[in-house]
Structures are given as structure tokens and as C-alpha cells.
Write an enzyme that holds these catalytic residues in place. Structure first.
Site, PDB file in Angstrom:
ATOM      1  N   GLU A 120      13.137  -5.500 -56.691  1.00 37.14           N
ATOM      2  CA  GLU A 120      13.040  -4.432 -55.704  1.00 37.14           C
ATOM      3  C   GLU A 120      13.022  -5.008 -54.290  1.00 37.14           C
ATOM      4  O   GLU A 120      13.415  -4.357 -53.332  1.00 37.14           O
ATOM      5  CB  GLU A 120      11.746  -3.621 -55.896  1.00 37.14           C
ATOM      6  N   ARG A 169       2.030 -14.899 -68.090  1.00 41.50           N
ATOM      7  CA  ARG A 169       1.161 -14.196 -69.047  1.00 41.50           C
ATOM      8  C   ARG A 169       1.880 -13.875 -70.350  1.00 41.50           C
ATOM      9  O   ARG A 169       1.238 -13.713 -71.389  1.00 41.50           O
ATOM     10  CB  ARG A 169       0.552 -12.953 -68.399  1.00 41.50           C
TER      11      ARG A 169
END
Length: 186
Positions: A109, A72
Site C-alpha cells: 500500500e 512470525r
């Protein structure tokens, strides 16, 4: 930077870009609220206003190139590069670019990832501003900054359409200037 009365559309009225972002709950997994920019992209006047505001943010950095983070970020950086008369560099996921590439592995993460670009995409001394649709935890943007600097480019700034401020992603950018058009605080 967030929408304020000082941010006017060409018609002279304030345009709140948040009105053109759709929140989709539980995507891509339960508990996540996804900020969908497709509603902004398909609204011509709002998309044009977003590009105008991003141009105001980016111009002071005096870039020679803009870089977009897959995928994007391409939608943000490519039209802005065209508007500013600049070249555009793609920062992509592993294995998506032809020819000689350079890359950087980085921690997420939940594991690791890799960002790559073509080895000849930037020259030492190029001033590259990085763009993406959204800044969350900052891992991918921080890795993109490091990759461009590894290639000899200067990275005076970065920008996004949206920042999720509660995730504190800008803290991972090592002091690189960052701005967003829209901020969500929770």
C-alpha cells in the site's frame, strides 16, 4: 474458520483462541490495532490447541513442505512442520538468506517490498502450504504464492492464525485455498 463449539480442547471443552490474543491499540502507529500473538505463544494449552487446529486445516492439502513468512510465520510453520513430519522453508525479506536465492518484488500500500527464498528450497512438484500469523491485505502472501510457483512448486493452500476479514486479503490470493483460526471483522 473461527472458534465454534465444535472446536474442543483435549479436555473436551471449547477453547476460544481469541481469549489468548491481545489487542494493542495505536501500534505500530496511531489508529492501528495490533493483534499480538505473544500471549497465545506463552499459553501452552492454547498454543497446542492452535497447532492442532492448524494441522487439521493443512493435512487435507497433502503438503510435502510447509513455508513460513518472516518472521512470525516462522513461529507458526516450523512447529507445525515438525508435528506433521514435514520440512520447513523460510520466506524472508531481502538480503536475509545465504547462498543462491530467488526472489519476487511486490507492491505494498505504501511502496514495494521483496520476498526471497533459497534457490534450492523447493523442487518442481513439491506441494507447499504457506503459513503466517496474520492475513491483512494479502500482498505478502500473494507474493509468496507467486514466488513458490515461479520455483515450480504447487501451492494448494495457505493458512494463518488470524485473518482481518475487513481488509479482504484473501481476494488477492488468486483462488488459492485459505483458512484462518480466528477472524476479526473490524
Amino acid at each position: 474458520m473461527t472458534d465454534s463449539p465444535a472446536d474442543m480442547s483435549a479436555a473436551g471443552t471449547a477453547m476460544n483462541l481469541k481469549d489468548h490474543i491481545r489487542g494493542i491499540p495505536d501500534f505500530p502507529k496511531p489508529g492501528i490495532l495490533f493483534y499480538d500473538i505473544s500471549t497465545l505463544l506463552r499459553h501452552g494449552p492454547a498454543w497446542k490447541e492452535a497447532m492442532r487446529r492448524l494441522a487439521e486445516i493443512v493435512r487435507p492439502h497433502r503438503p510435502t513442505l510447509l513455508a513460513g513468512i518472516e518472521s512470525r510465520g516462522f513461529l507458526v510453520a516450523a512447529p507445525l512442520a515438525l508435528e506433521l513430519g514435514l520440512g520447513f522453508v523460510m520466506l524472508r525479506k531481502r538480503g536475509k538468506l545465504p547462498g543462491a536465492i530467488i526472489g519476487l518484488n511486490y507492491a505494498l500500500e505504501y511502496g514495494t517490498d521483496r520476498i526471497e527464498m533459497q534457490a534450492d528450497a523447493v523442487k518442481p512438484g513439491d506441494r507447499v502450504v504457506i503459513l503466517d500469523d496474520l492475513l491483512a491485505t494479502g500482498g505478502t502472501l500473494a507474493a509468496s504464492i507467486a514466488l513458490l510457483r515461479q520455483a515450480g512448486a504447487e501451492v494448494p493452500g495457505a493458512a494463518a492464525l488470524i485473518e482481518l476479514t475487513f481488509l479482504k486479503g484473501r481476494e488477492r490470493l488468486g483462488g488459492t485455498a485459505f483458512d484462518a483460526l480466528i477472524a476479526y471483522d473490524d
